[in-house]
Write a protein that holds these residues in place. Structure first.
Motif, mmCIF file in Angstrom:
data_model
loop_
_atom_site.group_PDB
_atom_site.id
_atom_site.type_symbol
_atom_site.label_atom_id
_atom_site.label_comp_id
_atom_site.label_asym_id
_atom_site.label_seq_id
_atom_site.Cartn_x
_atom_site.Cartn_y
_atom_site.Cartn_z
ATOM 1 N N LEU A 61 0.825 -1.204 0.000
ATOM 2 C CA LEU A 61 0.000 0.000 0.000
ATOM 3 C C LEU A 61 0.861 1.257 0.000
ATOM 4 N N GLN A 62 1.900 1.259 0.826
ATOM 5 C CA GLN A 62 2.790 2.422 0.895
ATOM 6 C C GLN A 62 3.493 2.651 -0.441
ATOM 7 N N GLN A 63 3.984 1.566 -1.043
ATOM 8 C CA GLN A 63 4.710 1.687 -2.309
ATOM 9 C C GLN A 63 3.800 2.202 -3.418
ATOM 10 N N GLU A 64 2.562 1.713 -3.425
ATOM 11 C CA GLU A 64 1.574 2.151 -4.423
ATOM 12 C C GLU A 64 1.346 3.665 -4.311
ATOM 13 N N ARG A 109 -3.455 10.369 5.911
ATOM 14 C CA ARG A 109 -3.711 10.775 7.294
ATOM 15 C C ARG A 109 -3.296 9.667 8.262
ATOM 16 N N VAL A 110 -3.589 8.427 7.897
ATOM 17 C CA VAL A 110 -3.226 7.276 8.746
ATOM 18 C C VAL A 110 -1.707 7.136 8.820
ATOM 19 N N PHE A 111 -1.032 7.187 7.656
ATOM 20 C CA PHE A 111 0.418 6.960 7.615
ATOM 21 C C PHE A 111 1.224 8.114 8.207
ATOM 22 N N LEU A 112 0.672 9.328 8.148
ATOM 23 C CA LEU A 112 1.411 10.494 8.633
ATOM 24 C C LEU A 112 0.967 10.927 10.032
ATOM 25 N N PHE A 120 7.363 5.216 6.336
ATOM 26 C CA PHE A 120 6.643 5.882 5.246
ATOM 27 C C PHE A 120 6.984 7.365 5.204
ATOM 28 N N ILE A 121 7.039 7.993 6.375
ATOM 29 C CA ILE A 121 7.364 9.424 6.456
ATOM 30 C C ILE A 121 8.731 9.696 5.833
ATOM 31 N N LYS A 123 10.335 7.810 3.627
ATOM 32 C CA LYS A 123 10.279 7.535 2.184
ATOM 33 C C LYS A 123 9.604 8.704 1.451
ATOM 34 N N MET A 124 8.572 9.264 2.067
ATOM 35 C CA MET A 124 7.852 10.381 1.455
ATOM 36 C C MET A 124 8.756 11.610 1.377
ATOM 37 N N LYS A 125 9.528 11.836 2.437
ATOM 38 C CA LYS A 125 10.487 12.951 2.434
ATOM 39 C C LYS A 125 11.482 12.785 1.289
ATOM 40 N N LYS A 126 11.931 11.543 1.086
ATOM 41 C CA LYS A 126 12.913 11.273 0.018
ATOM 42 C C LYS A 126 12.319 11.546 -1.362
ATOM 43 N N VAL A 127 11.043 11.175 -1.553
ATOM 44 C CA VAL A 127 10.378 11.416 -2.841
ATOM 45 C C VAL A 127 10.457 12.904 -3.190
ATOM 46 N N PHE A 128 10.157 13.760 -2.190
ATOM 47 C CA PHE A 128 10.193 15.210 -2.430
ATOM 48 C C PHE A 128 11.622 15.720 -2.559
ATOM 49 N N SER A 129 12.463 15.406 -1.582
ATOM 50 C CA SER A 129 13.791 16.020 -1.547
ATOM 51 C C SER A 129 14.686 15.557 -2.693
ATOM 52 N N ASN A 130 14.650 14.285 -3.047
ATOM 53 C CA ASN A 130 15.505 13.802 -4.143
ATOM 54 C C ASN A 130 15.182 14.509 -5.445
ATOM 55 N N GLN A 131 13.884 14.572 -5.758
ATOM 56 C CA GLN A 131 13.466 15.188 -7.016
ATOM 57 C C GLN A 131 13.809 16.677 -7.051
ATOM 58 N N LEU A 132 13.489 17.373 -5.951
ATOM 59 C CA LEU A 132 13.720 18.821 -5.925
ATOM 60 C C LEU A 132 15.207 19.144 -5.926
ATOM 61 N N LEU A 133 15.988 18.350 -5.174
ATOM 62 C CA LEU A 133 17.439 18.596 -5.125
ATOM 63 C C LEU A 133 18.091 18.352 -6.476
ATOM 64 N N ASN A 134 17.649 17.292 -7.156
ATOM 65 C CA ASN A 134 18.210 17.005 -8.475
ATOM 66 C C ASN A 134 17.940 18.155 -9.440
ATOM 67 N N SER A 135 16.716 18.719 -9.352
ATOM 68 C CA SER A 135 16.383 19.858 -10.220
ATOM 69 C C SER A 135 17.171 21.099 -9.822
ATOM 70 N N LEU A 136 17.279 21.336 -8.502
ATOM 71 C CA LEU A 136 17.988 22.530 -8.019
ATOM 72 C C LEU A 136 19.485 22.476 -8.319
ATOM 73 N N SER A 137 20.043 21.264 -8.302
ATOM 74 C CA SER A 137 21.491 21.129 -8.519
ATOM 75 C C SER A 137 21.899 21.550 -9.931
ATOM 76 N N LEU A 138 20.939 21.550 -10.848
ATOM 77 C CA LEU A 138 21.229 21.976 -12.218
ATOM 78 C C LEU A 138 21.408 23.496 -12.305
ATOM 79 N N ILE A 139 20.834 24.220 -11.312
ATOM 80 C CA ILE A 139 20.889 25.682 -11.382
ATOM 81 C C ILE A 139 21.653 26.307 -10.212
#
Length: 197
Positions: A61-64, A109-112, A120-121, A123-139
Motif C-alpha cells: 500500500l505504501q509503495q503504491e 492521514r493514517v500513515f502520517l 513511510f514518512i 520515504k515520502m520525504k525522500k520522494v520530495f527532496s531527491n526530485q527537488l534537489l536534483n532539479s535545483l542542482s542543475l541551477i
C-alpha cells in the motif's frame, strides 16, 4: 486485463482498504490476518494467496501511494515554479500533487498521523527532496556541497511534509486543493521575498 487478473487486483485492493480501516480502529499493532480477512469478506487462504502477512500489505500500500505521488513530484521544475509564482499564477504541478494527496487523504492521514509509519514518512520525504534537489542542482552549484545538500534536503522535505500534515489535520479538511495550492504559493512567495530584503 483478464478476469482472473481483475479479481486478483480487486481482492488486493479490498485487503489494502481493510488494512486502513483496521489501523484507524485498533492501530497497526493489533491488526491480525484473521480480522483482515474477515473484514474484507475473504477467507484466510485467499489472503495468503496474495500476501504473507500484514507487513507485506502495508508495504504494498505504501509503495503504491509513493509511486503515484512520485509521478506528480517529477513534474515539478523549481525554476519554472518560481517564475510562475513571481507572475502571481498557481503552478499546475503543485496543484496536481495536492489533488493526489486529497484523493488519498484518508490513507495519508493514517500513515502520517500518530498511529503512522516513520518508515513511510522518511520515504515520502525522500520522494520530495531527491526530485527537488536534483532539479535545483542543475541551477545552484551550492547544492553540490554534500554537507549543505544533506541539510537542504532535511529542510525542504520537512517543510513540505509539515504543510501536508497541517492540511490533513482534521480541523483543516475543508480547505480545498485550490486553496491549499494558493497557500503553498503564498509560502513560496513569502520565502522568496525574505531573500530579497
Amino acid at each position: 486485463m483478464s478476469i482472473h487478473e481483475k479479481m486478483n487486483f480487486e481482492t488486493k485492493q479490498a485487503i489494502k482498504k481493510t488494512l486502513i480501516q483496521q489501523i484507524e480502529e485498533v492501530g497497526f499493532e493489533r491488526v491480525t490476518v484473521k480480522n483482515l480477512a474477515l473484514a474484507a469478506n475473504i477467507n484466510r487462504g485467499t489472503f495468503y494467496l496474495h500476501y504473507t502477512d500484514k507487513f507485506e500489505v502495508m508495504e504494498d500500500l505504501q509503495q503504491e501511494l509513493l509511486n503515484e505521488l512520485e509521478g506528480y513530484v517529477k513534474n515539478v521544475q523549481p525554476v519554472e515554479a518560481f517564475h510562475t509564482v513571481k507572475k502571481g499564477q498557481l503552478y499546475q504541478p503543485f496543484v496536481e500533487i495536492f489533488q493526489c494527496i486529497k484523493r488519498h487523504a484518508r490513507v495519508f492521514r493514517v500513515f502520517l498521523g500518530e498511529q503512522g509509519s516513520p518508515i513511510f514518512i522518511n520515504k515520502m520525504k525522500k520522494v520530495f527532496s531527491n526530485q527537488l534537489l536534483n532539479s535545483l542542482s542543475l541551477i545552484q552549484e551550492e547544492t553540490v556541497d554534500p554537507e549543505f545538500r544533506q541539510y537542504l534536503q532535511a529542510f525542504l522535505s520537512s517543510a513540505i511534509l509539515g504543510v501536508i500534515q497541517e492540511w490533513l489535520d482534521s480541523s483543516n479538511e475543508d480547505v480545498s486543493v485550490e486553496e491549499m495550492a494558493t497557500i503553498h504559493f503564498r509560502l513560496i512567495r513569502f520565502i522568496g521575498n525574505l531573500a530579497t530584503l
